[in-house]
Design a protein around this motif. Sequence first.
Motif, short mmCIF file in Angstrom:
data_model
loop_
_atom_site.label_atom_id
_atom_site.label_comp_id
_atom_site.label_asym_id
_atom_site.label_seq_id
_atom_site.Cartn_x
_atom_site.Cartn_y
_atom_site.Cartn_z
N LEU A 1 7.13 -14.78 -0.21
CA LEU A 1 8.26 -13.84 -0.22
C LEU A 1 8.18 -12.90 -1.43
CD1 LEU A 1 11.21 -16.19 0.82
CD2 LEU A 1 10.13 -14.40 2.20
N LEU A 2 7.81 -13.45 -2.57
CA LEU A 2 7.74 -12.65 -3.79
C LEU A 2 6.64 -11.59 -3.68
CD1 LEU A 2 9.44 -12.79 -6.35
CD2 LEU A 2 7.64 -14.14 -7.42
N VAL A 3 5.48 -11.98 -3.16
CA VAL A 3 4.38 -11.02 -3.01
C VAL A 3 4.73 -9.98 -1.95
CG1 VAL A 3 1.93 -10.74 -2.42
CG2 VAL A 3 2.66 -12.70 -3.78
N SER A 4 5.41 -10.40 -0.89
CA SER A 4 5.85 -9.45 0.14
C SER A 4 6.79 -8.41 -0.46
CB SER A 4 6.54 -10.18 1.29
OG SER A 4 5.64 -11.04 1.96
N GLU A 5 7.71 -8.85 -1.31
CA GLU A 5 8.61 -7.93 -2.00
C GLU A 5 7.83 -6.95 -2.87
OE1 GLU A 5 11.68 -9.90 -4.19
OE2 GLU A 5 12.19 -11.23 -2.52
N LEU A 6 6.82 -7.48 -3.56
CA LEU A 6 6.00 -6.63 -4.41
C LEU A 6 5.28 -5.57 -3.58
CD1 LEU A 6 4.74 -5.95 -7.16
CD2 LEU A 6 3.03 -7.73 -6.72
N ILE A 7 4.73 -5.98 -2.46
CA ILE A 7 4.04 -5.03 -1.58
C ILE A 7 5.01 -3.94 -1.13
CG2 ILE A 7 2.94 -4.75 0.68
CD1 ILE A 7 1.77 -7.60 0.28
N ASN A 8 6.21 -4.32 -0.74
CA ASN A 8 7.21 -3.34 -0.29
C ASN A 8 7.57 -2.36 -1.41
OD1 ASN A 8 7.35 -4.45 2.28
ND2 ASN A 8 9.05 -5.82 1.75
N GLU A 9 7.70 -2.87 -2.63
CA GLU A 9 8.03 -2.00 -3.75
C GLU A 9 6.87 -1.07 -4.09
OE1 GLU A 9 10.92 -1.58 -5.15
OE2 GLU A 9 11.80 -3.13 -3.84
N LEU A 10 5.66 -1.55 -3.97
CA LEU A 10 4.50 -0.70 -4.23
C LEU A 10 4.42 0.43 -3.21
CD1 LEU A 10 1.75 -3.35 -5.15
CD2 LEU A 10 2.82 -1.70 -6.69
N HIS A 11 4.74 0.12 -1.96
CA HIS A 11 4.69 1.14 -0.91
C HIS A 11 5.66 2.29 -1.19
CE1 HIS A 11 1.76 -0.40 1.80
NE2 HIS A 11 2.40 -1.50 2.11
N LYS A 12 6.71 2.02 -1.95
CA LYS A 12 7.69 3.08 -2.28
C LYS A 12 7.15 4.05 -3.32
CE LYS A 12 11.62 -0.03 -1.47
NZ LYS A 12 12.78 -0.72 -2.12
N LEU A 13 6.06 3.66 -4.00
CA LEU A 13 5.49 4.50 -5.05
C LEU A 13 4.40 5.40 -4.48
CD1 LEU A 13 5.01 1.74 -7.79
CD2 LEU A 13 6.95 3.30 -7.54
N PRO A 14 4.22 6.57 -5.07
CA PRO A 14 3.09 7.41 -4.64
C PRO A 14 1.76 6.78 -5.05
CG PRO A 14 4.14 8.33 -6.60
CD PRO A 14 5.00 7.18 -6.16
N ALA A 15 0.74 7.01 -4.24
CA ALA A 15 -0.58 6.50 -4.58
C ALA A 15 -1.01 7.07 -5.93
CB ALA A 15 -1.59 6.88 -3.51
N GLU A 16 -1.69 6.25 -6.73
CA GLU A 16 -2.05 6.64 -8.09
C GLU A 16 -3.50 7.08 -8.16
OE1 GLU A 16 1.06 3.41 -10.10
OE2 GLU A 16 -1.07 2.96 -9.99
N GLU A 17 -3.70 8.23 -8.80
CA GLU A 17 -5.05 8.75 -8.95
C GLU A 17 -5.82 7.93 -9.99
OE1 GLU A 17 -7.32 13.00 -9.92
OE2 GLU A 17 -5.15 12.80 -10.24
N PHE A 18 -7.09 7.73 -9.73
CA PHE A 18 -7.91 6.96 -10.67
C PHE A 18 -9.26 7.64 -10.82
CE2 PHE A 18 -10.87 3.47 -11.77
CZ PHE A 18 -10.25 3.04 -12.94
N LYS A 19 -9.61 7.97 -12.05
CA LYS A 19 -10.85 8.70 -12.31
C LYS A 19 -11.93 7.82 -12.94
CE LYS A 19 -8.54 13.17 -12.82
NZ LYS A 19 -8.31 14.35 -13.70
N GLY A 20 -11.64 6.54 -13.10
CA GLY A 20 -12.60 5.64 -13.73
C GLY A 20 -13.55 5.01 -12.73
N GLN A 21 -14.02 3.81 -13.08
CA GLN A 21 -15.00 3.10 -12.27
C GLN A 21 -14.33 1.93 -11.54
OE1 GLN A 21 -17.48 5.08 -12.66
NE2 GLN A 21 -16.56 5.93 -14.51
N LYS A 22 -14.82 1.64 -10.34
CA LYS A 22 -14.24 0.58 -9.50
C LYS A 22 -15.28 -0.53 -9.30
CE LYS A 22 -13.40 3.70 -6.37
NZ LYS A 22 -12.97 4.37 -5.12
N VAL A 23 -14.84 -1.77 -9.47
CA VAL A 23 -15.78 -2.88 -9.35
C VAL A 23 -15.22 -4.00 -8.48
CG1 VAL A 23 -16.78 -2.43 -11.62
CG2 VAL A 23 -14.92 -4.10 -11.40
N ILE A 24 -16.15 -4.80 -7.98
CA ILE A 24 -15.87 -6.07 -7.31
C ILE A 24 -16.25 -7.19 -8.28
CG2 ILE A 24 -16.46 -7.59 -5.38
CD1 ILE A 24 -15.05 -5.16 -4.38
N LEU A 25 -15.37 -8.18 -8.42
CA LEU A 25 -15.69 -9.35 -9.24
C LEU A 25 -16.18 -10.48 -8.34
CD1 LEU A 25 -12.60 -9.51 -11.65
CD2 LEU A 25 -14.72 -8.22 -11.93
#
Length: 385
Positions: free
Chosen positions: A213-237
């Motif tokens: 439930l807590l993670v679902s709430e977090l996902i819903n709150e994130l969806h309310k935000l505009p997507a964030e631009e990222f100019k750095g590097q992206k990795v898989i761990l």
Amino acid sequence: MEAVKEILDEMKDAVSNPRQAVKDYKEKTGKGVIGCFPVYCPEEIVHAAGMLPIGIWGGQTQVSQAHTVFPPFCCSIMQSIMEFALKGVYSDLDAVIIPAPCDTLKSIGQDWLYAIPDIKAILTVYPQMRKIAAGVEYLKSEFQDIKSAVEAIGGEPISDEALNKSIEVYNAHRRVMREFCSVARRYPATVTPAVRHLVIKSGYFMEKGQHTLLVSELINELHKLPAEEFKGQKVILTGIMAEPDGLLELFSENGITVVGDDLAHESRQFRTDVPAGSDPLLRLAQQWSVIEGCSLVYDPEKKRGDMLIDMVKESDADGVVLCMMKFCDPEEFDYPILTVELEKVRIPLLYLEIDQQMQSLEQARTRIQGFAEMLASYKDLKRLA
């Protein structure tokens, strides 16, 4: 953003003080708490008994007493676990469940019986010939032994209905966690590597339905935000785990975000659902037979490399960071294979040694900084090609 902060603060409280979470659960429910060792522990059995399964993955501590039980070349997770146990950190637990998918876990089960006699140890063996019918049936019998031990601790039988319901609770949690990992990529400034890790780790110290439930709430709150631009590097761990938090903060400092993982402590725990069916113990045993891409699971086809390559493509990652747990033989065996396979498709790979007893992060800082610069140069060359 305030709602996001409140959710993350609740998760941080659980991670910062798991011992309090144990006490609170016991006082609230009157039920027991059972510690679950790495890597694949049948938590659903504990959950179905109304008890709280809590993750035991070691932590940052100075090891001294554990050296009386383990040689110094044992995995640092097990060293930390034994150190905490000898110091009484786990004294509120009613029992621990110890699977044995590697040599060190096989050893710690017997060492626990000798060194920590006051906390019951439920030992189990996962068959490596896991895809044949005999292997599945064997594991089902092992899970029956765990079920009987948990029933004895709780004083009540666990019905098939209750166990099937718990499996569905856990499958729902797995789906939500996969969704979170996907959504988090769009918010690299908010869901930093350390925050991403916090969200996943907090699930080890909370009842799974509550965490879902807590993670679902977090996902819903994130969806309310505009997507964030990222100019750095992206990795898989990839690896066993990526800790301490200071290590993850080094990624952020160097303009690196985590867009996916193949960590035993993280996504490997929820990327494979328990199959459908009516026999709950058989379902749990069958899940072991369909897990892929893990160094602790017998895989003669070595699918992990291809899975990592697919992750890189799907997430548009720039490279892979191998978080090599110190003295982890299964991961060390996979490393040469992964190196060759990633080199073939020109995916940059950083080898980063992880030790829960590390006193300084300066070597890691230098390596991460160098990797970030290399990835940036590599991207520039691809744009010019």
